[in-house]
Every structure is written in C-alpha cells, then in structure tokens.
Design a protein around this motif. Structure first.
Motif, PDB file in Angstrom:
ATOM      1  N   LEU A   3      -2.815  -0.949  16.026  1.00 15.20           N
ATOM      2  CA  LEU A   3      -3.408  -2.212  16.363  1.00 15.20           C
ATOM      3  C   LEU A   3      -4.275  -2.218  17.413  1.00 15.20           C
ATOM      4  CD1 LEU A   3      -0.699  -4.853  15.590  1.00 15.20           C
ATOM      5  CD2 LEU A   3      -2.811  -4.269  13.889  1.00 15.20           C
ATOM      6  N   LYS A  39      -8.140  -2.946  16.966  1.00 14.37           N
ATOM      7  CA  LYS A  39      -8.922  -3.934  17.613  1.00 14.37           C
ATOM      8  C   LYS A  39      -9.768  -3.778  18.902  1.00 14.37           C
ATOM      9  CE  LYS A  39      -7.108  -8.716  19.224  1.00 14.37           C
ATOM     10  NZ  LYS A  39      -7.935  -9.368  18.167  1.00 14.37           N
ATOM     11  N   ARG A  98      -6.321   3.172   9.464  1.00 16.91           N
ATOM     12  CA  ARG A  98      -5.699   3.536   8.018  1.00 16.91           C
ATOM     13  C   ARG A  98      -4.922   4.484   7.980  1.00 16.91           C
ATOM     14  NH1 ARG A  98      -9.980   5.194   3.222  1.00 16.91           N
ATOM     15  NH2 ARG A  98     -10.189   6.969   4.816  1.00 16.91           N
ATOM     16  N   GLN A 145      -1.364   3.334   9.276  1.00 18.53           N
ATOM     17  CA  GLN A 145      -0.731   2.175   8.542  1.00 18.53           C
ATOM     18  C   GLN A 145      -0.328   2.727   7.173  1.00 18.53           C
ATOM     19  OE1 GLN A 145      -1.106  -0.382  11.395  1.00 18.53           O
ATOM     20  NE2 GLN A 145       0.101  -0.736   9.544  1.00 18.53           N
ATOM     21  N   ALA A 153      -6.287  -3.660   0.855  1.00 19.80           N
ATOM     22  CA  ALA A 153      -7.443  -2.896   1.736  1.00 19.80           C
ATOM     23  C   ALA A 153      -7.709  -1.630   1.167  1.00 19.80           C
ATOM     24  CB  ALA A 153      -6.458  -2.486   3.147  1.00 19.80           C
ATOM     25  N   MET A 163     -11.541  -2.650   1.393  1.00 18.07           N
ATOM     26  CA  MET A 163     -12.332  -2.038   2.506  1.00 18.07           C
ATOM     27  C   MET A 163     -13.123  -0.946   1.870  1.00 18.07           C
ATOM     28  SD  MET A 163     -11.616  -3.572   5.316  1.00 18.07           S
ATOM     29  CE  MET A 163     -10.591  -4.486   5.866  1.00 18.07           C
ATOM     30  N   PRO A 212     -13.333   3.316   6.331  1.00 17.04           N
ATOM     31  CA  PRO A 212     -13.068   1.776   6.608  1.00 17.04           C
ATOM     32  C   PRO A 212     -13.961   1.310   7.861  1.00 17.04           C
ATOM     33  CG  PRO A 212     -11.265   3.098   7.218  1.00 17.04           C
ATOM     34  CD  PRO A 212     -12.003   4.048   6.584  1.00 17.04           C
ATOM     35  N   TRP A 238      -1.631  -9.530  10.271  1.00 11.07           N
ATOM     36  CA  TRP A 238      -0.829 -10.044  11.413  1.00 11.07           C
ATOM     37  C   TRP A 238       0.473 -10.618  10.879  1.00 11.07           C
ATOM     38  CZ3 TRP A 238      -1.252  -8.525  15.781  1.00 11.07           C
ATOM     39  CH2 TRP A 238      -2.416  -8.274  16.328  1.00 11.07           C
TER      40      TRP A 238
HETATM   41  C1  HEM Z   1       0.261  -2.886   6.079  1.00  9.09           C
HETATM   42  C2  HEM Z   1      -0.786  -2.273   6.523  1.00  9.09           C
HETATM   43  C3  HEM Z   1      -1.822  -2.838   7.434  1.00  9.09           C
HETATM   44  C4  HEM Z   1      -1.404  -3.771   8.328  1.00  9.09           C
HETATM   45  C5  HEM Z   1      -0.340  -4.430   8.962  1.00  9.09           C
HETATM   46  C6  HEM Z   1      -2.868  -3.917   9.158  1.00  9.09           C
HETATM   47  C7  HEM Z   1      -3.034  -4.703  10.024  1.00  9.09           C
HETATM   48  C8  HEM Z   1      -4.342  -5.023  10.661  1.00  9.09           C
HETATM   49  C9  HEM Z   1      -4.637  -6.170  11.769  1.00  9.09           C
HETATM   50  C10 HEM Z   1      -3.585  -7.053  12.212  1.00  9.09           C
HETATM   51  C11 HEM Z   1      -5.856  -6.260  11.748  1.00  9.09           C
HETATM   52  C12 HEM Z   1      -6.470  -7.275  12.609  1.00  9.09           C
HETATM   53  C13 HEM Z   1      -6.779  -6.730  14.288  1.00  9.09           C
HETATM   54  C14 HEM Z   1      -7.659  -7.696  14.904  1.00  9.09           C
HETATM   55  O1  HEM Z   1      -7.198  -8.926  15.085  1.00  9.09           O
HETATM   56  O2  HEM Z   1      -8.859  -7.418  15.130  1.00  9.09           O
HETATM   57  C15 HEM Z   1      -6.658  -5.205  10.848  1.00  9.09           C
HETATM   58  C16 HEM Z   1      -7.851  -4.715  11.034  1.00  9.09           C
HETATM   59  C17 HEM Z   1      -8.564  -3.773   9.985  1.00  9.09           C
HETATM   60  N1  HEM Z   1      -7.862  -2.989   9.115  1.00  9.09           N
HETATM   61 FE1  HEM Z   1      -5.916  -3.078   8.729  1.00  9.09          FE
HETATM   62  N2  HEM Z   1      -3.746  -3.059   8.508  1.00  9.09           N
HETATM   63  C18 HEM Z   1      -3.212  -2.454   7.340  1.00  9.09           C
HETATM   64  C19 HEM Z   1      -3.917  -1.456   6.622  1.00  9.09           C
HETATM   65  C20 HEM Z   1      -4.872  -1.283   6.630  1.00  9.09           C
HETATM   66  C21 HEM Z   1      -5.729  -0.310   5.618  1.00  9.09           C
HETATM   67  C22 HEM Z   1      -4.932   0.574   4.830  1.00  9.09           C
HETATM   68  C23 HEM Z   1      -7.138  -0.024   6.172  1.00  9.09           C
HETATM   69  C24 HEM Z   1      -8.172   0.559   5.202  1.00  9.09           C
HETATM   70  C25 HEM Z   1      -8.352   0.859   3.858  1.00  9.09           C
HETATM   71  C26 HEM Z   1      -7.380  -1.013   6.995  1.00  9.09           C
HETATM   72  C27 HEM Z   1      -8.297  -1.199   7.426  1.00  9.09           C
HETATM   73  C28 HEM Z   1      -8.747  -2.148   8.608  1.00  9.09           C
HETATM   74  C29 HEM Z   1      -9.959  -2.524   8.968  1.00  9.09           C
HETATM   75  C30 HEM Z   1     -11.419  -1.866   8.633  1.00  9.09           C
HETATM   76  C31 HEM Z   1      -9.866  -3.538   9.968  1.00  9.09           C
HETATM   77  C32 HEM Z   1     -10.717  -4.131  10.881  1.00  9.09           C
HETATM   78  C33 HEM Z   1     -11.453  -5.472  10.301  1.00  9.09           C
HETATM   79  C34 HEM Z   1     -12.427  -6.279  11.009  1.00  9.09           C
HETATM   80  O3  HEM Z   1     -12.301  -6.217  12.413  1.00  9.09           O
HETATM   81  O4  HEM Z   1     -13.360  -6.866  10.460  1.00  9.09           O
HETATM   82  N3  HEM Z   1      -6.153  -1.717   7.538  1.00  9.09           N
HETATM   83  N4  HEM Z   1      -5.571  -4.395  10.153  1.00  9.09           N
END
Ligand code: HEM
Length: 163
Positions: A32, A36, A45, A48, A117, A121, A125, A139
């Motif tokens: 995170l 973030k 990615r 996770q 995602a 995405m 990503p 979250w």
């Molecule tokens: C269970 C698995 C996952 C969890 C728990 C998770 C959790 C999160 C969280 C909490 C955020 C927001 C952070 C913030 O507040 O700025 C986030 C952002 C993001 N995640 Fe994940 N994520 C997971 C899987 C993935 C996967 C597999 C990908 C890609 C394919 C991905 C791509 C992204 C991207 C690109 C962002 C940024 C979004 C933005 O700032 O507009 N995530 N993720």
C-alpha cells in the motif's frame, strides 16, 4: 513436528497459517505504501498477486490438515496437556465464530478485487476509470484480512496457548 513448531500442542499447518497471517500484514502495508506514496503500480500488482497466492495455498493446506487430517479443531484442543474448562471452550468457540465471519469473506473479497483489477486496470497498471471501485474494494479487502489475522491470533491464543 506433528504438534507444530510454536511450542503448543497444535499441528504444523495450523502454526504455518498463524505465521503466514502475521507475515502477510507487513507485506500488505509495504504494497500500500508502494502504490499510495511511491506510485509504483507494477510493484503493487506483483505484491498483491503474491499475497493472493500465499493466502490461497496457506488456507487450502490448512483446511485439508484441520478438517481431514486432524478431524476438526476440537480434536486439536483435545491434545492440550492443560485441558480447557467448559466456560473457556465456549469462549473460544465464540471467538472462532467471529473469526470465521472475516476468514470466509476475505478470500471472496480478495478474489473479486484481484479479478476486477486484472480485467479493468490497464497493463502496465496505472490510475484508470476502475480506480474508484478498486480503491473501495482494496481498502475493504485490507481491513478484512487484518481482522482475519487479528481474530485468528486471538482464537489461537485462547484455544491452544492460554493456560
Ligand atoms: C486484493 C488485492 C488488492 C488489494 C487489497 C489492493 C488494494 C489497493 C488499495 C487500498 C489501493 C488504494 C490506495 C490509495 O488509497 O491510494 C490500491 C490502488 C491501486 N491498485 Fe490495488 N489492490 C489489489 C490488487 C491490485 C491489482 C491486482 C492491481 C493491478 C492489476 C492493482 C492496481 C492498483 C492501482 C493501479 C492502484 C492505484 C489507483 C489510483 O491511484 O488511481 N491492485 N490498491
């Protein structure tokens, strides 16, 4: 090793899952932080997906061990040297029910978050129209796994460790 490695009369897989649940939390916090603060979306990615696989394998092996090999948690409790009173056992059971609420919803929520995602995405990503829903699911998934971990440890303590 049939009694586990944490010093209590449990099983190897039960102790393995307990350790995994503890180790998952710092990796999740780092993932995170990466997304973030550092905006390292590819790293997020990969971490996770790794956590998802570790969770799936650990919980799968754990269920096989607990249900099929040990024959249920009560059989593991029976291995204790200092037996639980009926009040202690009832309390442990209540903690287990609370733990199960989180432990059952977590894999469902994680599978949904990861599945959506991967589908929505961009690759590589980066922020996209899916971000809003992903952040909400992300979250919720984070809170769910942390509560699974905390309640799992509380259950382990009262069922297998507390005197
Ligand atoms: C269970 C698995 C996952 C969890 C728990 C998770 C959790 C999160 C969280 C909490 C955020 C927001 C952070 C913030 O507040 O700025 C986030 C952002 C993001 N995640 Fe994940 N994520 C997971 C899987 C993935 C996967 C597999 C990908 C890609 C394919 C991905 C791509 C992204 C991207 C690109 C962002 C940024 C979004 C933005 O700032 O507009 N995530 N993720």
């Amino acid at each position: 090793m049939k009694d586990g490695f944490l010093g209590f009369r449990t099983s190897f897989m039960l102790d393995f899952v307990v350790v995994s649940l503890v180790l998952i939390v710092p990796v999740l916090v780092y993932s995170l932080f990466a997304v973030k603060v550092q905006k390292r979306y590819g790293l997020h990615r990969r971490l996770q997906l790794l956590l998802g696989v570790v969770l799936l394998v650990a919980v799968g092996l754990f269920e096989i061990d607990l249900q099929w090999i040990q024959g249920g948690w009560l059989n593991v409790v029976d291995k204790r040297e200092v037996k639980l009173t009926s009040v202690q056992l009832a309390f442990a059971r209540q903690v287990l029910y609370i733990h199960l609420c989180f432990a059952i919803s977590t894999p469902l929520l994680w599978a949904t978050t990861i599945g959506l995602a991967l589908r929505h995405m961009p690759s590589p990503p980066q922020p996209s129209p899916h971000s809003k829903l992903h952040k909400t699911l992300g979250w919720l998934s984070t809170i769910d796994i942390v509560l699974t971990s905390v309640t799992g440890l509380v259950f382990y303590y009262f069922a297998f460790a507390a005197k």
